[in-house]
Design a protein around this motif. Structure first.
Motif, short mmCIF file in Angstrom:
data_model
loop_
_atom_site.label_atom_id
_atom_site.label_comp_id
_atom_site.label_asym_id
_atom_site.label_seq_id
_atom_site.Cartn_x
_atom_site.Cartn_y
_atom_site.Cartn_z
N GLN A 37 0.85 -1.12 0.10
CA GLN A 37 -0.08 -0.01 -0.11
C GLN A 37 0.89 1.16 0.03
OE1 GLN A 37 -3.33 -0.02 -0.31
NE2 GLN A 37 -3.42 2.36 -0.40
N LEU A 38 0.84 1.83 -1.20
CA LEU A 38 1.99 2.98 -1.12
C LEU A 38 1.06 4.25 -0.49
CD1 LEU A 38 2.70 3.20 -4.96
CD2 LEU A 38 4.23 2.35 -3.13
N PRO A 39 1.94 5.20 0.10
CA PRO A 39 1.40 6.36 0.62
C PRO A 39 0.55 7.03 -0.10
CG PRO A 39 3.90 6.57 1.05
CD PRO A 39 3.34 5.14 -0.21
N ARG A 40 -0.59 7.84 0.10
CA ARG A 40 -1.67 8.48 -0.65
C ARG A 40 -0.87 9.61 -1.52
NH1 ARG A 40 -7.20 9.49 0.05
NH2 ARG A 40 -7.73 9.64 -2.15
N GLN A 41 -0.94 9.56 -2.63
CA GLN A 41 -0.56 10.43 -3.64
C GLN A 41 -1.61 11.23 -4.40
OE1 GLN A 41 2.56 8.85 -5.94
NE2 GLN A 41 2.70 7.01 -4.71
N LEU A 42 -1.31 12.35 -4.77
CA LEU A 42 -2.21 13.08 -5.72
C LEU A 42 -2.74 12.41 -6.95
CD1 LEU A 42 -1.06 17.02 -5.34
CD2 LEU A 42 -3.25 15.78 -4.69
N PRO A 43 -3.63 12.58 -7.59
CA PRO A 43 -3.79 11.82 -8.82
C PRO A 43 -2.90 12.15 -9.94
CG PRO A 43 -5.56 13.37 -8.56
CD PRO A 43 -4.66 13.62 -7.39
N TRP A 44 -2.85 11.51 -11.11
CA TRP A 44 -2.45 11.75 -12.31
C TRP A 44 -3.60 11.96 -13.12
CZ3 TRP A 44 2.48 10.01 -14.62
CH2 TRP A 44 3.67 10.02 -13.88
N PHE A 45 -3.34 12.34 -14.39
CA PHE A 45 -4.29 12.80 -15.28
C PHE A 45 -4.03 12.35 -16.85
CE2 PHE A 45 -1.64 16.42 -15.13
CZ PHE A 45 -1.12 16.59 -16.39
N MET A 46 -5.01 12.08 -17.50
CA MET A 46 -4.96 11.60 -18.93
C MET A 46 -5.86 12.70 -19.72
SD MET A 46 -6.08 8.18 -20.75
CE MET A 46 -5.06 7.07 -19.98
N LEU A 47 -5.28 13.13 -20.96
CA LEU A 47 -5.95 13.81 -21.92
C LEU A 47 -6.61 12.94 -22.87
CD1 LEU A 47 -2.92 16.57 -22.27
CD2 LEU A 47 -4.74 16.54 -20.60
N LEU A 48 -7.85 13.53 -22.96
CA LEU A 48 -8.64 12.70 -23.88
C LEU A 48 -9.14 13.67 -24.93
CD1 LEU A 48 -10.83 10.91 -21.23
CD2 LEU A 48 -8.76 10.00 -22.38
N ARG A 49 -9.61 13.22 -26.00
CA ARG A 49 -10.34 13.90 -27.13
C ARG A 49 -11.66 13.51 -27.15
NH1 ARG A 49 -7.60 12.08 -30.87
NH2 ARG A 49 -9.44 11.09 -32.23
N SER A 50 -12.65 14.87 -27.10
CA SER A 50 -14.25 14.57 -27.39
C SER A 50 -14.40 14.55 -28.90
CB SER A 50 -14.86 15.59 -26.60
OG SER A 50 -16.15 15.23 -26.69
N GLU A 51 -15.11 13.38 -29.19
CA GLU A 51 -15.59 13.16 -30.63
C GLU A 51 -17.23 13.10 -30.52
OE1 GLU A 51 -14.04 13.21 -33.45
OE2 GLU A 51 -11.79 12.98 -32.61
N GLY B 153 -0.18 12.84 -17.42
CA GLY B 153 0.86 13.39 -16.46
C GLY B 153 0.52 13.40 -14.91
N ASP B 154 1.40 13.85 -14.23
CA ASP B 154 0.95 13.88 -12.92
C ASP B 154 0.78 15.62 -12.26
OD1 ASP B 154 4.09 14.80 -11.08
OD2 ASP B 154 3.89 14.55 -13.09
N LEU B 155 -0.40 15.36 -11.44
CA LEU B 155 -0.83 16.69 -10.80
C LEU B 155 0.36 17.49 -10.03
CD1 LEU B 155 -3.15 18.75 -10.83
CD2 LEU B 155 -3.98 17.45 -8.95
N SER B 156 1.02 16.86 -9.40
CA SER B 156 2.06 17.50 -8.58
C SER B 156 3.05 18.33 -9.59
CB SER B 156 2.96 16.17 -7.68
OG SER B 156 2.29 15.72 -6.81
N SER B 157 3.52 17.84 -10.83
CA SER B 157 4.28 18.62 -11.26
C SER B 157 3.80 19.36 -12.64
CB SER B 157 5.60 17.78 -12.08
OG SER B 157 4.91 16.76 -12.79
N GLU B 158 2.23 19.08 -13.04
CA GLU B 158 1.49 19.46 -13.98
C GLU B 158 2.32 19.02 -15.12
OE1 GLU B 158 0.08 23.31 -13.30
OE2 GLU B 158 -1.26 22.71 -11.58
#
Length: 407
Positions: free
Chosen positions: A72-86, A109-114
C-alpha cells in the motif's frame, strides 16, 4: 523516530549481508527484502524513472515488481490523462440529442508537477475511454476489424481483457466497477438509456459473458451521468439531478426521483464526485446549485447551496486549484477518480508541453457571477474545447498471466 532508526539498522544489516568478502555487489543482487523496503519510499513517478536508469536498476525493479503491487503506497495526488471529445455521425443522433464519446490521446501526466508526458503505448492512443477506477482504465478498441474491451494500468502496462460488448452501439453508456478488476468479486456495470428504456448490463469476473436487463424508461430524467455503488445498490445520477437505483443481487431497477431537500430546476450540466465519512457515502452534485446527497434510502440532501462555506471553499478550489482541493478532501475521498465523464477539461501550452490550468468543462453555477469564475470553466457550446481530463489513481500493478478475467 524509533521506527526509522530500526529501518536504518535493518537496511545496514541487509547491505552488509549483500557483500562477499567485503566486495560491493550490484544493486540487482541485493536481497529482495532490502529492495522492496527502498522502493516502498518511492512514488509512481519514481518507479517510472527508476526502471530506465540502467540495466542493473531495471533488473532490480523487475525482481520485486510483484511485491510492489501488494504494498500500500502512501496517498498521492492523482495523475491525469488527456482525452479528445468526438461526436457520433449525424445519422446516429436521436431526436437531435447529440452524443459524444472520448478517445485517448496518448498523453498523461502527474498533478504534482503538472507535466504532460507523450507515451508510446498503443493502448493509450485512439482507444475509446470508458472509465478510470482504482488505478485502472477501462478501454474499448475497435481497429482493423477487431474489437477488444479491457482494463489497462498505464504505469505498468498490465492488461486484463474482459468479455466483449460493442460499446459504440450503446446510447450514452456509463461504466462502473464494484472493485478493482484484480478482485475475484469484481462486477462491471454498463448502463445506457435509449428508445424509452434503460438497459443495464453486468459482467462478473467469473463469467464469460454479459448479463443484460431492460426496464421501461420514459426519458423524463435524461441519461445517466454518474454511478455509485453502496451496499450492493448502484445509485445512478441522471442529468436532471434525479436518481435511480439498481439492485445487483436481485436485478431490480427503481426510479427514485429527486432526493429530499433538492429543489427541482435546470441541471443541464452536472459535476459530481463521491466522498465518504465513516460508513456513510455521499455524492456531491454541483449543478446550477450545490447539493450533497446521502446515499441511503430515502435519499436526502445533507448540505446544499445555503452552506456557503462548504460550497465556496470546495467549488472555488476545484475550479482554480485542483491540487489544493484534492488535499482538502483527501481524508474524505477514498479515490480521486469518481468524477463523472466530461467533467474536466484543460488548457495546454503546446510550446513548453505543460499544463496551464484545469477547468470544469462547460460548467456554470451561481458562483460564476458572484465570484467571477467564468475564467475557470468553458463557455457553453464551446466547440473549440475538446481536451478532456480523466483522473487516474497512481497504482502499480505487476503484469502477470494471473490477471486474466476468468479465474
Amino acid at each position: 523516530m524509533g521506527s526509522s532508526l530500526m529501518d536504518v539498522c535493518k537496511v545496514q544489516d541487509l547491505w552488509n549481508h549483500g557483500r562477499i568478502d567485503g566486495e560491493k555487489r550490484c544493486l540487482c543482487c541485493l536481497p529482495m527484502e532490502l529492495l522492496v523496503m527502498v522502493l516502498g519510499y518511492l512514488s509512481i513517478l519514481d518507479y517510472l524513472s527508476f526502471r530506465v536508469v540502467c540495466k542493473c536498476w531495471h533488473s532490480a525493479f523487475s525482481k520485486c515488481s510483484a511485491f510492489i503491487s501488494q504494498k500500500q503506497l502512501p496517498r498521492q495526488l492523482p495523475w491525469f490523462m488527456l482525452l479528445r471529445s468526438e461526436e457520433f455521425p449525424e445519422e446516429l443522433h436521436f431526436r437531435q440529442n447529440k452524443q459524444h464519446f472520448l478517445l485517448t490521446t496518448g498523453k498523461f501526466g502527474d498533478l504534482s508537477s503538472e507535466r504532460i508526458y507523450n507515451s508510446v503505448i498503443p493502448e493509450l492512443c485512439e482507444t475509446r475511454f470508458l472509465l478510470s477506477r482504482h488505478g485502472w482504465l477501462l478501454l474499448f478498441s475497435s481497429k482493423n476489424e477487431s474489437s477488444f474491451l479491457f482494463f489497462f494500468n498505464p504505469f505498468s502496462r498490465a492488461r486484463i481483457d474482459i468479455p466483449l460488448i460493442d460499446v459504440n452501439k450503446l446510447w450514452h453508456p456509463v461504466f462502473d466497477v464494484s472493485a478493482p478488476p484484480t478482485s475475484p468479486d469484481c462486477v462491471v456495470l454498463a448502463i445506457s438509456c435509449h428508445n424509452f428504456c434503460i438497459e443495464i448490463r453486468t459482467c462478473c469476473r467469473r463469467e464469460s459473458a454479459w448479463k443484460s436487463n431492460s426496464y421501461e424508461y420514459h426519458c423524463v430524467s435524461g441519461h445517466v451521468v454518474n454511478t455509485v455503488l453502496v451496499s450492493g445498490i448502484w445509485y445512478c445520477l441522471h442529468e436532471s439531478g434525479s436518481f435511480s437505483a439498481f439492485d445487483v443481487v436481485n436485478n431490480r431497477w427503481r426510479f427514485l426521483g429527486l432526493p429530499e431537500g433538492m429543489t427541482k430546476g435546470s441541471q443541464a450540466t452536472l459535476v459530481s464526485y463521491v466522498i465518504k465519512r465513516g460508513t456513510q457515502v455521499y455524492l456531491c452534485v454541483h449543478g446550477n446549485v450545490f447539493n450533497e446527497v446521502l446515499l441511503e434510502e430515502p435519499l436526502k440532501v445533507t448540505r446544499n447551496f445555503e452552506d456557503e462555506h462548504w460550497q465556496i471553499s470546495v467549488e472555488y478550489l476545484m475550479r482554480t486549484c485542483p491540487e489544493s482541493a484534492f488535499e482538502l478532501l483527501q481524508n474524505e475521498m477514498e479515490v480521486f477518480n469518481t468524477f463523472n465523464v466530461h467533467a474536466w477539461c484543460v488548457a495546454c501550452n503546446d510550446t513548453e508541453d505543460e499544463v496551464e490550468e484545469f477547468r470544469w468543462h462547460n460548467f456554470w453555477s451561481c458562483l460564476n457571477k458572484q465570484y467571477q469564475l467564468d475564467d475557470w470553466n468553458c463557455p457553453r457550446n464551446n466547440k473549440e474545447c475538446s481536451t478532456i481530463v480523466a483522473w487516474i489513481e497512481p497504482v502499480w500493478v505487476h503484469p502477470s498471466a494471473d490477471l486474466r478475467w476468468m479465474l
